[in-house]
Design an enzyme around this catalytic site. Sequence first.
Site, mmCIF file in Angstrom:
data_model
loop_
_atom_site.group_PDB
_atom_site.id
_atom_site.type_symbol
_atom_site.label_atom_id
_atom_site.label_comp_id
_atom_site.label_asym_id
_atom_site.label_seq_id
_atom_site.Cartn_x
_atom_site.Cartn_y
_atom_site.Cartn_z
ATOM 1 N N SER A 73 65.171 38.289 73.352
ATOM 2 C CA SER A 73 64.561 39.129 74.391
ATOM 3 C C SER A 73 65.546 39.558 75.476
ATOM 4 C CB SER A 73 63.370 38.411 75.037
ATOM 5 O OG SER A 73 63.817 37.376 75.884
ATOM 6 N N LYS A 111 64.146 35.192 81.460
ATOM 7 C CA LYS A 111 63.754 36.586 81.664
ATOM 8 C C LYS A 111 64.312 37.092 82.988
ATOM 9 C CE LYS A 111 60.729 36.967 78.196
ATOM 10 N NZ LYS A 111 61.307 35.944 77.342
#
Length: 156
Positions: A73, A111
């Site tokens: 990600s 993230k």
Amino acid sequence: MSKVRSQFLQRRLNQPSSMAWEVIEDGDLVEIPLLGQVSAGLPIDACPDVGSLHVPSRMVRRNTYALRVRGDSMIDCNIFDGDVIIIERSESAENGETAVVMINNQEVTLKKFYIEKSGVRLQPANEGMAPIYLKNDDIQVLGLVMGVARQAELAA
């Protein structure tokens, strides 16, 4: 027989994301704890201590540790599956910083961190993945990414 060479990327402060990393050579190495793995995808359960890692001393600040990345990600930030990220412990993050975040006191993810009116957005750096939206009470920032260690196989 092949040799393994470590390549280190260090985050430059106050730089646009396209110029945020610089390659640094092995120098004086210091040992930091490798505390397990972190998901760069769906959150995974936190892991216990698993060993140590030697990194250039200029990458180490107070309360520094390392985690192995699992998932893709964060590929648009040049953080790939299998990389080891160098983390500085922190209980807070600014908008746009790449952070290790614990969700609901059990799952950990990597993230980009953003504060919004309704809570927190954890944004992947991969166009094919959706952000995670959470209430402030559901997350705990554990640290900020200061660098990336990547191993490359070299022909002898």
